[in-house]
Structures are given as structure tokens and as C-alpha cells.
Scaffold this active site. Structure first.
Site: not given
Length: 274
Positions: A71, A140, A142, A147
Site C-alpha cells: 500500500d 481491527d 485489517h 479495513e
């Protein structure tokens, strides 16, 4: 799916050893290069330090390795200290023998983000796909910037960042959330799952719930890490702190069946044996 438990803060070392092992087994050449997917973040830093050490000591070469990063922030130039271009070159690429033409990182300053993402996917296909994709995981669940709620069919695209991710990443921007980019270009869940192997490193008590959801609960698009249950050759390597929310039976089971693989010092020692 394999699950390896290491000592605290040793998951990244295990990842480095595994990369060396897979590249050596592949035996890359100028005509047949090994394709490696790479992450950024806090956890991989130790992995890169260890790989630099192995490279300088002649244990492994990256001359015939192609890399694709996961990314990049939208709106940050390559020279920005918090861009992932800067991170990768400063912490890894500038210190090893890789051909810079074999380095691929998404351009967060591209004029057309959709076209940039399309070309990235196209180039991955052109080189024959990714042999091993490395990654970390967020609190979380991800992976990359996929996400919670990301489609398991997603491909490389621009993704809006959640408030939680922005707050967590603000530590890299002098704790000023207004300086954190609101979106990023990221490989998709399908892009990761298409890799021949996927290795996810998990360190720290704050990742314990994500690890639990990824291993012990069902497949759920709100927990991206759970998609790994569908991959034929997925490995999650976690330190003891990250195992805090696992059931005792789960922990003991994997410790038993992988007992030959969690002594990281022994694994490193074996790399130096000819």
C-alpha cells in the site's frame, strides 16, 4: 492454515527466516525471479533489520527478487518521511543488493488512481503472480488497508481509512490526526489471497482480539484476517502476547504440532549451516 507461536517480539524474526528459506528453495535466476509481497508498519521493521543482516553476511541475495508493496498513502510524495516509499528505501531497499527496477510500490501521487491500481494488478500478473505475500495486521483485523467491511473479492484500489486507523497511525505524524492522509492505495483481499503463500505476523497484546477472530471464529468480512482461513497455504505467526485471547486448547494444539518451528534462535542458527 498454519499457526506458529514465537517468543515475544520474535514473529518478525520468524518471518525473515521464512523468507530466506522460501527464496533459497525457489533458487531464483535472472530468467525466473522470486516475487515477494511486502508490508510496512512497526512489526516488519525487525524483519527488515534481520534480512539486511542475512544479506550482508551472504546468507541470502535479493538480486533475482521482485517486490510488490501492499500500500501507499494518497497525497504523500515519495520523499515524504511518512510515505511508504520512504519507509521501504530507508529501512530496507537501500541496504540490500536488490535491483531497484524490481521494486514496485504504488504511487500515491498518481494523476489517475484507478489507472495506477489497474496497472499494479496487471504487472503482478505479468511476472507470474506473487510467490509469498508478507503482512501485519491491525487491531481491527485489517491487512494492508483492507479495513473492516472490505470485500473478499476486492482488488487494488483507493480505500478510505477508518477513524480508528487514522488515530492509530497518527503516532507517525506527531500525533496530529489532521496530518494523516484520509485514504490510501492498497492491494485488495483477492490480490493477497491470489499469492501462492501468505504469511501474516502478529505481535503484541493489542492484536490479541484480531488473532482470536482470525483463527477461532468464522470467516467474517468485518475481520479481514479471517479470510486467511480460505487460503491453502496461509501462515499466521504470533508472539506470546498476541495469544492472550486464544482458547487454551487452541494454543496448546498449535504449539504441539508446530513445536519444531517456534525455536527462532535454532532456525536462525540453521541458516548459517552449509
Amino acid at each position: 492454515m498454519r499457526f506458529i507461536v514465537t517468543g515475544n517480539k520474535r514473529a518478525a524474526d520468524w518471518g525473515a527466516v521464512y523468507i530466506v528459506k522460501k527464496i533459497k528453495e525457489f533458487n531464483p535466476s535472472p530468467e525466473k525471479k522470486f516475487v515477494l509481497g511486502l508490508p510496512t508498519g512497526s512489526t516488519p521493521l525487525q524483519m527488515y533489520k534481520r534480512l539486511i543482516q542475512f544479506n550482508k553476511e551472504g546468507i541470502i541475495s535479493f538480486k533475482n527478487v521482485i517486490t510488490f508493496n501492499m500500500d501507499e498513502y494518497v497525497g504523500l510524495p515519495k520523499t515524504h518521511p511518512q510515505s511508504y516509499h520512504y519507509y521501504m528505501y530507508n529501512n530496507f531497499f537501500n541496504h540490500i543488493d536488490i535491483d531497484k527496477e524490481n521494486v514496485n510500490i504504488l504511487n500515491g501521487m498518481a494523476k489517475n488512481y484507478k489507472e495506477e491500481c489497474r496497472k499494479y494488478e496487471e504487472k503482478i500478473l505479468e511476472v507470474g503472480g506473487i510467490d509469498l505475500f508478507l503482512g501485519g495486521v491491525g487491531v481491527d483485523g485489517h491487512i494492508a488497508f483492507n479495513e473492516p467491511g472490505s470485500s473478499f473479492k476486492s482488488r487494488t484500489r483507493e480505500k478510505q481509512l477508518t477513524e480508528d486507523t487514522i488515530i492509530v497511525n497518527s503516532r507517525f505524524f506527531n500525533n496530529d490526526i489532521t496530518k494523516v492522509p484520509q485514504s490510501a492505495l492498497t492491494v485488495g483481499v483477492s490480490t493477497i489471497m491470489d499469492a501462492k503463500e501468505v504469511l501474516i505476523m502478529v505481535e503484541g497484546n493489542n492484536k490479541a482480539r484480531a488473532l482470536h477472530m482470525g483463527i477461532e471464529e468464522g470467516i467474517n468480512h468485518m475481520w479481514t484476517i479471517s479470510a486467511l482461513q480460505l487460503h491453502e497455504k496461509a501462515i499466521i505467526v504470533a508472539d506470546e502476547d498476541a495469544c492472550a485471547e486464544l482458547k487454551v486448547a487452541t494454543y496448546k494444539y498449535y504449539k504441539d504440532i508446530e513445536k519444531k518451528n517456534y525455536n527462532i534462535d535454532k532456525l536462525i542458527e540453521n541458516l548459517y549451516k552449509k
